[in-house]
Design a protein around this motif. Structure first.
Motif, PDB file in Angstrom:
ATOM      1  N   ILE A  41       0.857  -1.180   0.000  1.00  0.00           N
ATOM      2  CA  ILE A  41       0.000   0.000   0.000  1.00  0.00           C
ATOM      3  C   ILE A  41       0.893   1.230   0.000  1.00  0.00           C
ATOM      4  N   PRO A  42       0.725   2.123  -0.943  1.00  0.00           N
ATOM      5  CA  PRO A  42       1.584   3.306  -0.961  1.00  0.00           C
ATOM      6  C   PRO A  42       1.379   4.147   0.304  1.00  0.00           C
ATOM      7  N   LEU A  43       2.479   4.518   0.946  1.00  0.00           N
ATOM      8  CA  LEU A  43       2.408   5.332   2.156  1.00  0.00           C
ATOM      9  C   LEU A  43       2.406   6.804   1.786  1.00  0.00           C
ATOM     10  N   LYS A  44       1.510   7.547   2.413  1.00  0.00           N
ATOM     11  CA  LYS A  44       1.449   8.985   2.186  1.00  0.00           C
ATOM     12  C   LYS A  44       2.182   9.738   3.271  1.00  0.00           C
TER      13      LYS A  44
END
Length: 112
Positions: A41-44
């Motif tokens: 999951i791409p981390l923001k």
């Protein structure tokens, strides 16, 4: 691991839409199954789970303010914050080899 059947690991790509997983067993044995899903999951923002530890080193007596020298005295402060209460925690931040700590701090003596 002797006496245990050899297992198999199968990896599948994530489907583009929701799908069901169906497992069937054929035979007389008593199998076991472990299913694990992994997703990147791409981390923001940075992910935090557990503790944050900040180590601050301050000079008490320093011969040259631009660099550390033999014989300098410093103060080390560890600041820890926990995301949740913990029953007990072990923190290990040893004094580097060959560096004696100041006598009398935390009841230490040269022979302790």
């Amino acid at each position: 691991m002797e006496g245990f059947p050899r297992g198999k690991v199968s990896e599948f790509a994530w489907p583009s839409a929701k799908e069901d997983v169906s497992i069937t067993h054929q035979g007389t044995g008593r199998p076991w199954l472990s299913v694990q899903s992994l997703a990147a999951i791409p981390l923001k923002e940075p992910f935090f789970s557990g503790y944050t530890i900040q180590k601050t080193i301050l000079p008490v007596e320093q011969k040259d303010p631009k660099q550390w020298s033999r014989g300098d005295i410093l103060r080390v402060r560890l600041e820890m914050k926990a995301q949740a209460d913990q029953t007990w925690v072990v923190v290990s931040d040893p004094v580097p080899a060959g560096r004696p700590s100041l006598e009398g701090v935390w009841g230490e003596t040269p022979n302790s």
